[in-house]
Design an enzyme around this catalytic site. Structure first.
Site, mmCIF file in Angstrom:
data_model
loop_
_atom_site.group_PDB
_atom_site.id
_atom_site.type_symbol
_atom_site.label_atom_id
_atom_site.label_comp_id
_atom_site.label_asym_id
_atom_site.label_seq_id
_atom_site.Cartn_x
_atom_site.Cartn_y
_atom_site.Cartn_z
ATOM 1 N N TYR A 44 2.406 9.585 -0.609
ATOM 2 C CA TYR A 44 2.291 9.231 -1.322
ATOM 3 C C TYR A 44 3.590 9.275 -2.458
ATOM 4 O O TYR A 44 3.782 8.372 -3.060
ATOM 5 C CB TYR A 44 1.077 7.961 -1.899
ATOM 6 C CG TYR A 44 0.748 6.763 -1.039
ATOM 7 C CD1 TYR A 44 0.113 7.035 0.356
ATOM 8 C CD2 TYR A 44 0.582 5.914 -2.038
ATOM 9 C CE1 TYR A 44 0.046 5.918 0.639
ATOM 10 C CE2 TYR A 44 -0.428 4.571 -1.355
ATOM 11 C CZ TYR A 44 -0.553 5.099 -0.435
ATOM 12 O OH TYR A 44 -0.997 3.748 0.651
ATOM 13 N N ASP A 100 -6.455 5.330 3.170
ATOM 14 C CA ASP A 100 -5.778 3.840 3.034
ATOM 15 C C ASP A 100 -5.856 2.632 4.196
ATOM 16 O O ASP A 100 -6.508 1.429 4.060
ATOM 17 C CB ASP A 100 -4.158 3.793 2.390
ATOM 18 C CG ASP A 100 -3.787 2.161 2.293
ATOM 19 O OD1 ASP A 100 -4.011 1.606 1.905
ATOM 20 O OD2 ASP A 100 -2.551 2.346 3.055
ATOM 21 N N ASP A 120 -7.868 10.604 13.722
ATOM 22 C CA ASP A 120 -7.684 9.146 14.842
ATOM 23 C C ASP A 120 -8.970 9.144 15.419
ATOM 24 O O ASP A 120 -9.205 7.712 16.225
ATOM 25 C CB ASP A 120 -6.649 9.883 16.072
ATOM 26 C CG ASP A 120 -7.310 11.578 16.390
ATOM 27 O OD1 ASP A 120 -8.053 11.780 15.904
ATOM 28 O OD2 ASP A 120 -6.330 11.758 17.941
ATOM 29 N N LYS A 170 -6.559 16.067 9.589
ATOM 30 C CA LYS A 170 -5.464 16.503 11.131
ATOM 31 C C LYS A 170 -4.800 17.856 11.101
ATOM 32 O O LYS A 170 -3.612 17.971 10.878
ATOM 33 C CB LYS A 170 -3.829 15.140 11.068
ATOM 34 C CG LYS A 170 -3.560 14.844 12.440
ATOM 35 C CD LYS A 170 -4.092 13.914 13.446
ATOM 36 C CE LYS A 170 -3.599 14.276 14.362
ATOM 37 N NZ LYS A 170 -4.285 13.595 15.331
ATOM 38 N N ASP A 227 -9.476 0.210 4.798
ATOM 39 C CA ASP A 227 -9.433 -1.568 5.377
ATOM 40 C C ASP A 227 -10.155 -2.061 6.654
ATOM 41 O O ASP A 227 -10.723 -2.760 7.196
ATOM 42 C CB ASP A 227 -7.419 -1.407 5.730
ATOM 43 C CG ASP A 227 -7.354 -2.031 4.748
ATOM 44 O OD1 ASP A 227 -7.543 -1.692 3.533
ATOM 45 O OD2 ASP A 227 -5.854 -2.763 4.926
HETATM 46 C C1 IPM Z 1 -4.371 0.303 -1.072
HETATM 47 C C2 IPM Z 1 -2.967 -0.695 -1.132
HETATM 48 C C3 IPM Z 1 -2.164 0.301 -1.905
HETATM 49 C C4 IPM Z 1 -1.652 1.144 -0.835
HETATM 50 C C5 IPM Z 1 -0.950 -1.032 -2.253
HETATM 51 C C6 IPM Z 1 -0.345 -2.497 -2.263
HETATM 52 C C7 IPM Z 1 0.189 -0.237 -2.568
HETATM 53 O O1 IPM Z 1 -3.194 -0.669 0.173
HETATM 54 O O2 IPM Z 1 -5.459 -0.005 -2.313
HETATM 55 O O3 IPM Z 1 -4.531 0.130 -0.186
HETATM 56 O O4 IPM Z 1 -1.099 1.049 -0.754
HETATM 57 O O5 IPM Z 1 -2.329 1.979 -1.653
HETATM 58 MG MG MG Z 2 -4.233 -0.349 1.626
#
Ligand code: IPM
Ligand code: MG
Length: 374
Positions: A135, A255, A231, A199, A259
């Site tokens: 990042y 990240d 993975d 990884k 999710d």
């Molecule tokens: C998160 C989001 C952010 C990230 C974006 C909005 C930059 O997806 O906080 O997980 O990738 O960190």
């Molecule tokens: Mg995110």
């Protein structure tokens, strides 16, 4: 206590409004100041993270953040896009430890995309390193390739990198969290476990990551450490998610996996997060985005933001008692059957953003939770 309130874009202002009402209902003594951030700040002041907003965030004890981003800003040069606001805040404030609990609330088991028997009682904590990795790694950019498969053509590149101290400090956060959860009876008497996701079979960055995790672990003999390739971790999360306790990983893998973990709980609209520096200062935000498609319609789920306010009380403002009151109130409104559309199912009461906020406030102040059956 001074709280910086940064509502941002899309549904951000609506959901933050409800969280602030909940904070007021607790009658805590705090000062707050609100500022523009993200696309809203770009439109008003020409930058997604204006100097005054950053200064306010730096001066505050804690930051309550909504969400940023809107399709209409996707064409802007990268430095001016709304996402740069949150990335800039993380970087400038040194918020390296991102805590993302994925908790499956019993009344919402049906909302999960997995079978109820896989997610009932799910309680995992994802700890994502937040200020390093690909990042932020330099160099990055676009150029004409000098070598590779197609020399002379356009190429783009990013740099994945971690230094030893960056890995050490996030490892300590993870082991300490696992210890605390075990002491609190997290996994029914079991000792705390940290799953480090890497990884190392392919990447140098994550071989160093693994080596450092093993070294730091020596200081936490009471905590179990296991290593898992990313993975496989993505697979195990949907195969047997309850086997995880604390998961620690880098910025990019975190990240993605957070999710995935969010979806196990039924709704991304339920999950709070904390992003901490080394001194318990933090930024608190729901893990979902700005959802411009439903902005202004009064249907967004404010619970992730309300639960983020609870995390803020617990981690930055030393008011675990008040955090408990918010969390119990949220349990109570779910038990009473109130649901925003994202978590609604047959037989429950569909309510809007405002009504959900009203219900949490009512539960906190000891009033009857309004029933708005439709
Ligand atoms: C998160 C989001 C952010 C990230 C974006 C909005 C930059 O997806 O906080 O997980 O990738 O960190
Ligand atoms: Mg995110």
């Amino acid at each position: 206590m001074k709280i910086a309130i940064l509502p941002g874009d899309g549904i951000g202002p609506e959901i933050v409004h409800e969280a602030v009402r909940v904070l007021h209902a607790l009658e805590l003594a705090f000062e707050s100041e609100t500022a523009l951030v993200g696309g809203a700040a770009y439109e008003a002041q020409g930058h997604p993270l204006p100097g005054a907003t950053l200064a306010l965030a730096q001066a505050a004890d804690a930051i309550l953040f909504g969400a940023v981003g809107d399709w209409k800003h996707d064409q802007l040069e990268r430095a001016l896009r709304p996402e740069q606001a949150i990335l800039g805040l993380r970087k400038h404030l040194g918020l390296f430890a991102n805590l993302r609990p994925a908790l499956c609330h019993a009344p919402l088991v049906q909302a999960s995309s997995l079978k109820p028997e896989l997610v009932t009682g799910l309680d995992i904590l994802i700890i994502r390193e937040l200020t390093g990795d690909i990042y932020f790694g330099q160099p990055r950019g676009r150029r004409t390739a000098l070598d590779g498969h197609f020399p002379g053509t356009e190429e783009a590149f990013d740099t994945m990198r971690y230094s030893r101290p960056e890995i050490e400090r996030i490892a300590h956060v993870a082991f300490q969290a696992a210890r605390k959860r075990a002491a609190a009876g997290g996994r029914a008497g079991a000792r705390g476990k940290v799953t480090s996701v890497d990884k190392a079979n392919v990447l140098e960055t994550f071989q160093l990551w693994r080596d450092v995790l093993v070294e730091v672990h020596a200081q936490y003999p009471d905590v179990e450490l296991e290593h898992m390739y990313v993975d496989n971790a993505a697979m195990q999360l949907v195969r047997a998610p309850r086997k995880f306790d604390v998961v620690v990983t880098g910025n990019l893998f975190g990240d993605i996996l957070s999710d995935e973990a969010a979806m196990l709980t039924g709704s991304i609209g339920m999950l709070p997060s904390a992003s901490l520096d080394g001194n318990s200062k933090g930024l608190y935000e729901p893990i979902h985005g700005s959802a411009p498609d439903i902005a202004g319609k009064g249907v967004a789920n404010p619970l992730a933001t309300i639960l983020s306010a609870a995390m803020m009380l617990r981690y930055s403002l030393d008011r675990a008692d008040a955090a408990d009151r918010i969390e119990s109130a949220v349990q109570a409104v779910l038990a009473a059957g109130l649901r925003t559309p994202d978590i609604w199912s047959e037989g429950t009461n569909k309510v809007g953003t405002r009504e959900m906020g009203d219900a949490v406030v009512a539960a906190i102040t000891g009033k009857t939770i309004p029933s708005t059956r439709r």
